[in-house]
Scaffold this motif. Structure first.
Motif, PDB file in Angstrom:
ATOM      1  N   HIS A  85       0.829  -1.196   0.000  1.00 50.79           N
ATOM      2  CA  HIS A  85       0.000   0.000   0.000  1.00 50.79           C
ATOM      3  C   HIS A  85       0.863   1.245   0.000  1.00 50.79           C
ATOM      4  O   HIS A  85       2.077   1.151   0.026  1.00 50.79           O
TER       5      HIS A  85
ATOM      6  N   LEU B 213       1.626   5.249   1.482  1.00 52.98           N
ATOM      7  CA  LEU B 213       1.465   6.304   2.469  1.00 52.98           C
ATOM      8  C   LEU B 213       1.834   7.581   1.729  1.00 52.98           C
ATOM      9  O   LEU B 213       2.965   7.751   1.295  1.00 52.98           O
ATOM     10  N   VAL B 214       0.843   8.435   1.512  1.00 53.31           N
ATOM     11  CA  VAL B 214       1.054   9.605   0.671  1.00 53.31           C
ATOM     12  C   VAL B 214       0.958  10.912   1.455  1.00 53.31           C
ATOM     13  O   VAL B 214       0.014  11.104   2.229  1.00 53.31           O
ATOM     14  N   CYS B 215       1.915  11.771   1.227  1.00 48.82           N
ATOM     15  CA  CYS B 215       1.855  13.085   1.880  1.00 48.82           C
ATOM     16  C   CYS B 215       0.832  13.935   1.148  1.00 48.82           C
ATOM     17  O   CYS B 215       0.924  14.123  -0.064  1.00 48.82           O
TER      18      CYS B 215
ATOM     19  N   ARG C 114       4.770  13.190  -1.597  1.00 49.58           N
ATOM     20  CA  ARG C 114       5.795  12.182  -1.341  1.00 49.58           C
ATOM     21  C   ARG C 114       5.118  10.853  -0.963  1.00 49.58           C
ATOM     22  O   ARG C 114       4.159  10.828  -0.205  1.00 49.58           O
TER      23      ARG C 114
ATOM     24  N   VAL D 149       5.436   6.731   0.201  1.00 46.58           N
ATOM     25  CA  VAL D 149       6.215   5.652   0.789  1.00 46.58           C
ATOM     26  C   VAL D 149       5.429   4.362   0.605  1.00 46.58           C
ATOM     27  O   VAL D 149       4.226   4.331   0.833  1.00 46.58           O
TER      28      VAL D 149
ATOM     29  N   VAL E  81       4.324   0.876   1.771  1.00 46.27           N
ATOM     30  CA  VAL E  81       4.290   0.183   3.053  1.00 46.27           C
ATOM     31  C   VAL E  81       3.638  -1.185   2.904  1.00 46.27           C
ATOM     32  O   VAL E  81       2.687  -1.350   2.143  1.00 46.27           O
TER      33      VAL E  81
ATOM     34  N   GLU F 299      -5.421   3.239   1.181  1.00 46.76           N
ATOM     35  CA  GLU F 299      -4.522   4.361   0.956  1.00 46.76           C
ATOM     36  C   GLU F 299      -4.446   5.128   2.263  1.00 46.76           C
ATOM     37  O   GLU F 299      -5.464   5.430   2.874  1.00 46.76           O
ATOM     38  N   VAL F 300      -3.244   5.410   2.676  1.00 47.71           N
ATOM     39  CA  VAL F 300      -3.067   6.176   3.900  1.00 47.71           C
ATOM     40  C   VAL F 300      -2.520   7.550   3.537  1.00 47.71           C
ATOM     41  O   VAL F 300      -1.578   7.657   2.750  1.00 47.71           O
ATOM     42  N   PHE F 301      -3.167   8.579   4.062  1.00 52.90           N
ATOM     43  CA  PHE F 301      -2.717   9.934   3.798  1.00 52.90           C
ATOM     44  C   PHE F 301      -2.255  10.590   5.092  1.00 52.90           C
ATOM     45  O   PHE F 301      -2.756  10.260   6.163  1.00 52.90           O
ATOM     46  N   GLY F 302      -1.321  11.494   4.954  1.00 51.62           N
ATOM     47  CA  GLY F 302      -0.844  12.199   6.124  1.00 51.62           C
ATOM     48  C   GLY F 302       0.008  13.360   5.685  1.00 51.62           C
ATOM     49  O   GLY F 302       0.111  13.643   4.495  1.00 51.62           O
TER      50      GLY F 302
ATOM     51  N   PHE G 145       4.869  10.753   9.661  1.00 49.94           N
ATOM     52  CA  PHE G 145       3.739  11.497   9.110  1.00 49.94           C
ATOM     53  C   PHE G 145       2.780  11.888  10.234  1.00 49.94           C
ATOM     54  O   PHE G 145       2.611  11.154  11.201  1.00 49.94           O
ATOM     55  N   THR G 146       2.133  13.038  10.034  1.00 53.64           N
ATOM     56  CA  THR G 146       1.161  13.480  11.026  1.00 53.64           C
ATOM     57  C   THR G 146      -0.206  13.641  10.367  1.00 53.64           C
ATOM     58  O   THR G 146      -0.316  13.638   9.144  1.00 53.64           O
ATOM     59  N   ALA G 147      -1.213  13.825  11.197  1.00 54.78           N
ATOM     60  CA  ALA G 147      -2.575  14.014  10.705  1.00 54.78           C
ATOM     61  C   ALA G 147      -2.974  12.900   9.737  1.00 54.78           C
ATOM     62  O   ALA G 147      -3.399  13.143   8.607  1.00 54.78           O
TER      63      ALA G 147
ATOM     64  N   THR H 224      -4.915  10.125   7.843  1.00 63.43           N
ATOM     65  CA  THR H 224      -6.266   9.693   7.486  1.00 63.43           C
ATOM     66  C   THR H 224      -6.084   8.504   6.552  1.00 63.43           C
ATOM     67  O   THR H 224      -4.972   8.219   6.117  1.00 63.43           O
TER      68      THR H 224
ATOM     69  N   THR I 165      -8.230   5.666   3.594  1.00 69.10           N
ATOM     70  CA  THR I 165      -9.433   5.143   2.958  1.00 69.10           C
ATOM     71  C   THR I 165      -9.227   3.661   2.771  1.00 69.10           C
ATOM     72  O   THR I 165      -8.152   3.220   2.369  1.00 69.10           O
TER      73      THR I 165
END
Lengths: 129, 129
Positions: free
Chosen positions: A75, A77-79, A84, A86, A88, A114-117, B106-108, B110, B112
């Motif tokens: 999956h 990890l998207v900034c 950016r 990563v 995972v 999808e993980v956003f942060g 990463f912070t904050a 979220t 899906t």
DNA sequence: CGTCAAAATGAAAACGGTTGTCAAAATCAG
DNA sequence: CTGATTTTGACAACCGTTTTCATTTTGACG
């Protein structure tokens, strides 16, 4: 042949995060390449079909593409600020998805995650502003 | 006022799965409602903004909407054949997403998550065919 | 080399969902 | 009732994507 297709793949594999078709097209034109937007779309489609790249839709309805390092399931990890990305691995999610599906009697479970942060540097940039 | 908006919400809350804007519009027109496509979009947008409904994009780039039973965070288990949808809570995923984000600074965070599978009845239907 | 057929290419038009525009209609004070 | 404000919807504009189709490139074969 497939010179253009390889050019597109080149761009993608040297990019960090997800790129949109138009984005890639613009970059190639800027670099002096004689290529049409149509061909970029076709190349991306072919690459996606053969599983060489990932596709997903942004919330704005744009398709974005990415050449993933590994062919295995993983999956992202998207900034949300700088894009950016990563990769995972998440054994825990895989198991959870399977379990939750099985619990309701569903078979052939697949899932998208999808993980956003906000990445470290963007977090710093934001707090200093 | 907001008569139309409530009508749209009505439709959604009586629907099982995700509905597209055009889909809802078609149904309302078929039912004799005097409403414009623009208004349907506006109503859906307003409802989404106020968190009363969920929005997501299909792979085809269409926005689909759903009125969720609870206002709390949850995910969906969707049958890829008949579209039947089950709401599932997943403490495990929430924690995993947080952990994976934190691990990379990463912070904050979220996320899906959508789980797809073939529901019991569709599995039966498929195997008997 | 030619010659020809198949595949690839790209400019422009078509498409489909969504959003903006703007005038008409409904609603709301006073 | 009158004038201001909001809501509405027909229609045009938009934007990313796909299709069309004529042209170019490629590759096989003589």
């Amino acid at each position: 042949m497939t010179n253009r297709r390889e050019a597109v793949r080149e761009i993608l594999s040297h990019s960090e995060g997800f790129r949109s078709a138009q984005d890639i097209y613009a970059q190639m034109r800027a670099a002096g390449a004689k290529i049409g937007l149509t061909t970029v779309y076709r190349a991306l489609q072919t690459l996606a079909d053969s599983g060489q790249i990932d596709v997903l839709r942004t919330d704005e309805g744009e398709s974005v593409y990415r050449a993933c390092a590994t062919g295995t399931h993983h999956h992202h990890l998207v900034c949300r600020r700088c894009g950016r990305t990563v990769e995972v691995a998440g054994p825990a999610v895989e198991r959870w998805a399977e379990a939750v599906g099985a619990e309701h009697g569903f078979t052939a479970i697949t899932h998208t995650v999808e993980v956003f942060g906000t990445c470290p540097s963007c977090t710093a940039a934001a707090s200093s502003s």
